[in-house]
Scaffold this motif. Sequence first.
Motif, PDB file in Angstrom:
ATOM      1  N   LEU A   1     -72.594  11.204  67.559  1.00  0.00           N
ATOM      2  CA  LEU A   1     -72.547  12.579  67.057  1.00  0.00           C
ATOM      3  C   LEU A   1     -73.468  12.720  65.836  1.00  0.00           C
ATOM      4  CD1 LEU A   1     -68.685  13.038  67.319  1.00  0.00           C
ATOM      5  CD2 LEU A   1     -70.419  13.988  68.844  1.00  0.00           C
ATOM      6  N   PRO A   2     -73.911  13.961  65.554  1.00  0.00           N
ATOM      7  CA  PRO A   2     -74.779  14.145  64.386  1.00  0.00           C
ATOM      8  C   PRO A   2     -74.042  13.842  63.075  1.00  0.00           C
ATOM      9  CG  PRO A   2     -74.286  16.270  65.444  1.00  0.00           C
ATOM     10  CD  PRO A   2     -73.672  15.193  66.297  1.00  0.00           C
ATOM     11  N   ASP A   3     -74.799  13.456  62.055  1.00  0.00           N
ATOM     12  CA  ASP A   3     -74.199  13.202  60.744  1.00  0.00           C
ATOM     13  C   ASP A   3     -73.586  14.488  60.206  1.00  0.00           C
ATOM     14  OD1 ASP A   3     -74.991  10.586  60.917  1.00  0.00           O
ATOM     15  OD2 ASP A   3     -76.692  10.798  59.551  1.00  0.00           O
ATOM     16  N   LEU A   4     -72.646  14.319  59.288  1.00  0.00           N
ATOM     17  CA  LEU A   4     -71.901  15.448  58.720  1.00  0.00           C
ATOM     18  C   LEU A   4     -72.496  15.913  57.393  1.00  0.00           C
ATOM     19  CD1 LEU A   4     -68.391  13.904  59.340  1.00  0.00           C
ATOM     20  CD2 LEU A   4     -69.215  16.008  60.400  1.00  0.00           C
ATOM     21  N   LYS A   5     -72.367  17.202  57.143  1.00  0.00           N
ATOM     22  CA  LYS A   5     -72.734  17.747  55.837  1.00  0.00           C
ATOM     23  C   LYS A   5     -71.640  17.314  54.855  1.00  0.00           C
ATOM     24  CE  LYS A   5     -74.967  21.588  53.791  1.00  0.00           C
ATOM     25  NZ  LYS A   5     -75.697  20.639  52.970  1.00  0.00           N
ATOM     26  N   ALA A   6     -72.029  16.904  53.651  1.00  0.00           N
ATOM     27  CA  ALA A   6     -71.068  16.446  52.644  1.00  0.00           C
ATOM     28  C   ALA A   6     -70.026  17.529  52.349  1.00  0.00           C
ATOM     29  CB  ALA A   6     -71.795  16.071  51.364  1.00  0.00           C
ATOM     30  N   GLU A   7     -68.785  17.099  52.150  1.00  0.00           N
ATOM     31  CA  GLU A   7     -67.709  17.988  51.703  1.00  0.00           C
ATOM     32  C   GLU A   7     -67.064  17.346  50.472  1.00  0.00           C
ATOM     33  OE1 GLU A   7     -65.904  20.189  55.567  1.00  0.00           O
ATOM     34  OE2 GLU A   7     -65.582  18.030  55.584  1.00  0.00           O
ATOM     35  N   PHE A   8     -67.906  17.042  49.479  1.00  0.00           N
ATOM     36  CA  PHE A   8     -67.394  16.410  48.270  1.00  0.00           C
ATOM     37  C   PHE A   8     -66.328  17.326  47.671  1.00  0.00           C
ATOM     38  CE2 PHE A   8     -71.881  14.469  47.665  1.00  0.00           C
ATOM     39  CZ  PHE A   8     -71.649  13.607  48.714  1.00  0.00           C
ATOM     40  N   ASN A   9     -65.261  16.722  47.165  1.00  0.00           N
ATOM     41  CA  ASN A   9     -64.145  17.499  46.634  1.00  0.00           C
ATOM     42  C   ASN A   9     -63.601  16.818  45.389  1.00  0.00           C
ATOM     43  OD1 ASN A   9     -62.181  15.462  47.715  1.00  0.00           O
ATOM     44  ND2 ASN A   9     -62.851  16.280  49.693  1.00  0.00           N
ATOM     45  N   ALA A  10     -62.593  17.434  44.795  1.00  0.00           N
ATOM     46  CA  ALA A  10     -62.066  16.952  43.511  1.00  0.00           C
ATOM     47  C   ALA A  10     -60.980  15.888  43.677  1.00  0.00           C
ATOM     48  CB  ALA A  10     -61.525  18.131  42.712  1.00  0.00           C
ATOM     49  N   GLU A  11     -60.671  15.498  44.935  1.00  0.00           N
ATOM     50  CA  GLU A  11     -59.626  14.492  45.133  1.00  0.00           C
ATOM     51  C   GLU A  11     -60.084  13.157  44.542  1.00  0.00           C
ATOM     52  OE1 GLU A  11     -56.495  15.156  46.415  1.00  0.00           O
ATOM     53  OE2 GLU A  11     -57.356  17.124  46.063  1.00  0.00           O
ATOM     54  N   PRO A  12     -59.184  12.470  43.817  1.00  0.00           N
ATOM     55  CA  PRO A  12     -59.579  11.217  43.160  1.00  0.00           C
ATOM     56  C   PRO A  12     -59.585  10.032  44.125  1.00  0.00           C
ATOM     57  CG  PRO A  12     -57.279  11.687  42.694  1.00  0.00           C
ATOM     58  CD  PRO A  12     -57.808  12.859  43.485  1.00  0.00           C
ATOM     59  N   HIS A  13     -60.490   9.113  43.879  1.00  0.00           N
ATOM     60  CA  HIS A  13     -60.521   7.845  44.615  1.00  0.00           C
ATOM     61  C   HIS A  13     -59.568   6.876  43.910  1.00  0.00           C
ATOM     62  CE1 HIS A  13     -64.137   9.611  46.384  1.00  0.00           C
ATOM     63  NE2 HIS A  13     -64.041   8.714  47.330  1.00  0.00           N
ATOM     64  N   VAL A  14     -58.353   6.792  44.443  1.00  0.00           N
ATOM     65  CA  VAL A  14     -57.314   5.923  43.886  1.00  0.00           C
ATOM     66  C   VAL A  14     -56.755   5.073  45.026  1.00  0.00           C
ATOM     67  CG1 VAL A  14     -56.723   7.516  42.011  1.00  0.00           C
ATOM     68  CG2 VAL A  14     -55.561   7.731  44.212  1.00  0.00           C
ATOM     69  N   ARG A  15     -55.794   4.195  44.735  1.00  0.00           N
ATOM     70  CA  ARG A  15     -55.227   3.343  45.769  1.00  0.00           C
ATOM     71  C   ARG A  15     -54.757   4.172  46.963  1.00  0.00           C
ATOM     72  NH1 ARG A  15     -53.353  -1.527  47.202  1.00  0.00           N
ATOM     73  NH2 ARG A  15     -51.310  -1.703  48.199  1.00  0.00           N
ATOM     74  N   GLY A  16     -55.232   3.811  48.162  1.00  0.00           N
ATOM     75  CA  GLY A  16     -54.819   4.509  49.376  1.00  0.00           C
ATOM     76  C   GLY A  16     -55.688   5.689  49.765  1.00  0.00           C
ATOM     77  N   THR A  17     -56.653   6.048  48.930  1.00  0.00           N
ATOM     78  CA  THR A  17     -57.551   7.157  49.269  1.00  0.00           C
ATOM     79  C   THR A  17     -58.448   6.752  50.439  1.00  0.00           C
ATOM     80  OG1 THR A  17     -57.600   8.040  47.020  1.00  0.00           O
ATOM     81  CG2 THR A  17     -59.470   8.603  48.441  1.00  0.00           C
ATOM     82  N   CYS A  18     -58.611   7.663  51.397  1.00  0.00           N
ATOM     83  CA  CYS A  18     -59.494   7.461  52.549  1.00  0.00           C
ATOM     84  C   CYS A  18     -60.686   8.389  52.373  1.00  0.00           C
ATOM     85  CB  CYS A  18     -58.768   7.804  53.841  1.00  0.00           C
ATOM     86  SG  CYS A  18     -57.238   6.867  54.051  1.00  0.00           S
ATOM     87  N   SER A  19     -61.880   7.801  52.426  1.00  0.00           N
ATOM     88  CA  SER A  19     -63.093   8.546  52.128  1.00  0.00           C
ATOM     89  C   SER A  19     -64.188   8.108  53.092  1.00  0.00           C
ATOM     90  CB  SER A  19     -63.473   8.255  50.669  1.00  0.00           C
ATOM     91  OG  SER A  19     -64.476   9.105  50.195  1.00  0.00           O
ATOM     92  N   MET A  20     -65.193   8.945  53.273  1.00  0.00           N
ATOM     93  CA  MET A  20     -66.276   8.632  54.200  1.00  0.00           C
ATOM     94  C   MET A  20     -67.354   7.794  53.546  1.00  0.00           C
ATOM     95  SD  MET A  20     -65.458   9.738  57.119  1.00  0.00           S
ATOM     96  CE  MET A  20     -66.772  10.059  58.292  1.00  0.00           C
ATOM     97  N   ALA A  21     -67.811   6.777  54.281  1.00  0.00           N
ATOM     98  CA  ALA A  21     -68.975   6.004  53.845  1.00  0.00           C
ATOM     99  C   ALA A  21     -70.221   6.788  54.243  1.00  0.00           C
ATOM    100  CB  ALA A  21     -68.963   4.638  54.521  1.00  0.00           C
ATOM    101  N   ARG A  22     -71.310   6.530  53.542  1.00  0.00           N
ATOM    102  CA  ARG A  22     -72.575   7.212  53.834  1.00  0.00           C
ATOM    103  C   ARG A  22     -73.705   6.378  53.257  1.00  0.00           C
ATOM    104  NH1 ARG A  22     -74.563   9.181  49.178  1.00  0.00           N
ATOM    105  NH2 ARG A  22     -73.160   9.791  47.501  1.00  0.00           N
ATOM    106  N   SER A  23     -74.939   6.743  53.620  1.00  0.00           N
ATOM    107  CA  SER A  23     -76.110   6.112  53.006  1.00  0.00           C
ATOM    108  C   SER A  23     -76.402   6.866  51.711  1.00  0.00           C
ATOM    109  CB  SER A  23     -77.304   6.181  53.966  1.00  0.00           C
ATOM    110  OG  SER A  23     -77.743   7.522  54.073  1.00  0.00           O
ATOM    111  N   GLN A  24     -77.578   6.682  51.143  1.00  0.00           N
ATOM    112  CA  GLN A  24     -77.907   7.391  49.897  1.00  0.00           C
ATOM    113  C   GLN A  24     -78.027   8.890  50.106  1.00  0.00           C
ATOM    114  OE1 GLN A  24     -81.280   5.164  48.244  1.00  0.00           O
ATOM    115  NE2 GLN A  24     -79.820   4.212  46.858  1.00  0.00           N
ATOM    116  N   ASN A  25     -78.279   9.296  51.353  1.00  0.00           N
ATOM    117  CA  ASN A  25     -78.344  10.726  51.680  1.00  0.00           C
ATOM    118  C   ASN A  25     -76.921  11.269  51.679  1.00  0.00           C
ATOM    119  OD1 ASN A  25     -78.348  13.204  52.962  1.00  0.00           O
ATOM    120  ND2 ASN A  25     -79.667  12.571  54.636  1.00  0.00           N
ATOM    121  N   PRO A  26     -76.624  12.274  50.838  1.00  0.00           N
ATOM    122  CA  PRO A  26     -75.252  12.804  50.770  1.00  0.00           C
ATOM    123  C   PRO A  26     -74.733  13.327  52.116  1.00  0.00           C
ATOM    124  CG  PRO A  26     -76.626  13.760  49.040  1.00  0.00           C
ATOM    125  CD  PRO A  26     -77.536  12.943  49.917  1.00  0.00           C
TER     126      PRO A  26
END
Length: 150
Positions: free
Chosen positions: A70-95
């Motif tokens: 599938l095509p890459d996704l447009k970033a949806e950066f948000n204010a949720e903190p990266h803490v224990r148990g946070t699930c987040s998307m990996a990416r290259s240097q391109n946002p």
Amino acid sequence: MADDTLTLTLSSGGDVVIKLRPDVAPGHVERITSLANDGFYDGVVFHRVIPGFMAQGGDPTGTGYHGSKLPDLKAEFNAEPHVRGTCSMARSQNPDSANSQFFICFDDARFLDRQYTVWGQVESGMEYIDALPVGEPPADPGKILKATVG
């Protein structure tokens, strides 16, 4: 159970239940849900497991260099903190390069905030993430046996 959870059955011993956050990352939750429903994640390894930081998986080749067709996704950066148990998307240097790879934080990694798209939070089973074999890549990587939504 509603469609607001993703369950990862891991080779490290049990189920990790993740609360999905379509309120902060609708496109990414839709992608994860669709890939899980298609069986994409079944059998995929955690190719990067760094104690005190995170466990990364979601590459069908297990190398860390690939994603879904599938095509890459447009970033949806948000204010949720990266803490224990946070699930987040990996990416290259391109946002806007997130595709199928994701990571789950072992500990606070607040320096990632607003630079990676948070799409979920582990509700239970974090001990099975903690039990994943360590390495980049691990000699005998832990894997997702089955990924189920709802």
